[in-house]
Design a protein around this motif. Structure first.
Motif, short mmCIF file in Angstrom:
data_model
loop_
_atom_site.label_atom_id
_atom_site.label_comp_id
_atom_site.label_asym_id
_atom_site.label_seq_id
_atom_site.Cartn_x
_atom_site.Cartn_y
_atom_site.Cartn_z
N TRP A 33 30.09 -16.84 -52.03
CA TRP A 33 30.79 -15.74 -51.37
C TRP A 33 31.84 -16.32 -50.43
N GLY A 34 33.10 -16.07 -50.74
CA GLY A 34 34.19 -16.53 -49.89
C GLY A 34 34.54 -15.49 -48.85
N ALA A 35 34.28 -15.78 -47.62
CA ALA A 35 34.55 -14.83 -46.53
C ALA A 35 35.99 -15.02 -46.05
N ARG A 36 36.87 -14.14 -46.49
CA ARG A 36 38.29 -14.26 -46.16
C ARG A 36 38.57 -14.10 -44.67
N GLY A 37 37.69 -13.47 -43.95
CA GLY A 37 37.90 -13.26 -42.52
C GLY A 37 37.68 -14.51 -41.69
N CYS A 38 37.20 -15.57 -42.28
CA CYS A 38 36.90 -16.81 -41.56
C CYS A 38 37.77 -17.92 -42.13
N ARG A 39 38.45 -18.64 -41.26
CA ARG A 39 39.32 -19.73 -41.72
C ARG A 39 38.54 -20.96 -42.16
N MET A 40 37.39 -21.19 -41.58
CA MET A 40 36.62 -22.40 -41.89
C MET A 40 35.76 -22.25 -43.14
N TYR A 41 35.23 -21.08 -43.37
CA TYR A 41 34.27 -20.88 -44.45
C TYR A 41 34.83 -21.23 -45.83
N PRO A 42 36.01 -20.70 -46.23
CA PRO A 42 36.54 -21.05 -47.55
C PRO A 42 36.80 -22.55 -47.72
N ALA A 43 37.20 -23.21 -46.65
CA ALA A 43 37.45 -24.66 -46.73
C ALA A 43 36.15 -25.42 -46.95
N ALA A 44 35.07 -24.95 -46.40
CA ALA A 44 33.77 -25.61 -46.57
C ALA A 44 33.13 -25.26 -47.90
N LEU A 45 33.52 -24.15 -48.49
CA LEU A 45 32.89 -23.68 -49.72
C LEU A 45 33.19 -24.57 -50.92
N ALA A 46 34.42 -25.04 -51.05
CA ALA A 46 34.81 -25.84 -52.22
C ALA A 46 33.96 -27.10 -52.38
N PRO A 47 33.75 -27.90 -51.33
CA PRO A 47 32.92 -29.10 -51.51
C PRO A 47 31.47 -28.78 -51.86
N ILE A 48 30.95 -27.68 -51.32
CA ILE A 48 29.57 -27.29 -51.66
C ILE A 48 29.49 -26.88 -53.12
N LYS A 49 30.44 -26.08 -53.56
CA LYS A 49 30.48 -25.66 -54.96
C LYS A 49 30.60 -26.87 -55.89
N ASP A 50 31.48 -27.80 -55.55
CA ASP A 50 31.65 -29.01 -56.37
C ASP A 50 30.37 -29.84 -56.43
N ALA A 51 29.68 -29.97 -55.31
CA ALA A 51 28.45 -30.75 -55.26
C ALA A 51 27.34 -30.10 -56.09
N VAL A 52 27.23 -28.79 -56.02
CA VAL A 52 26.22 -28.08 -56.81
C VAL A 52 26.54 -28.21 -58.30
N LYS A 53 27.81 -28.06 -58.67
CA LYS A 53 28.19 -28.20 -60.07
C LYS A 53 27.95 -29.61 -60.58
N LYS A 54 28.12 -30.60 -59.72
CA LYS A 54 27.86 -31.99 -60.12
C LYS A 54 26.35 -32.20 -60.31
N ALA A 55 25.55 -31.57 -59.48
CA ALA A 55 24.10 -31.70 -59.58
C ALA A 55 23.55 -31.01 -60.82
#
Length: 80
Positions: A19-41
């Motif tokens: 879930w990308g929370a557009r109202g937060c500047r930090m959340y979308p930036a942190a989401l990509a590395p988490i998504k990449d790590a889960v996809k790698k796992a």
């Protein structure tokens, strides 16, 4: 990030919704590395990112969210 990866492995998830929370500047930036790590796992696992603004329900309609999740679930079912 380690918790998300561990959960994906432990529970052998079939897919992941981010879930990308557009109202937060930090959340979308942190989401990509988490998504990449889960996809790698869990290579080949379907994932979807839902862009939403939890503070503004007009950003994405309930219908749009439902359609996105239904399409995602179809992909997960086909992938099994």
């Amino acid at each position: 990030m380690p918790d998300a990866v561990a959960a994906a492995k432990e529970y052998q998830v079939d897919g992941a919704v981010f879930w990308g929370a557009r109202g937060c500047r930090m959340y979308p930036a942190a989401l990509a590395p988490i998504k990449d790590a889960v996809k790698k796992a869990r290579p080949g696992m379907p994932t979807v990112t839902i862009d939403a603004d939890f503070n503004d329900p007009n950003f994405v309609s309930t219908r749009e969210l439902q359609e996105s999740l239904e399409r995602f679930m179809e992909i997960v079912e086909e992938d099994k």
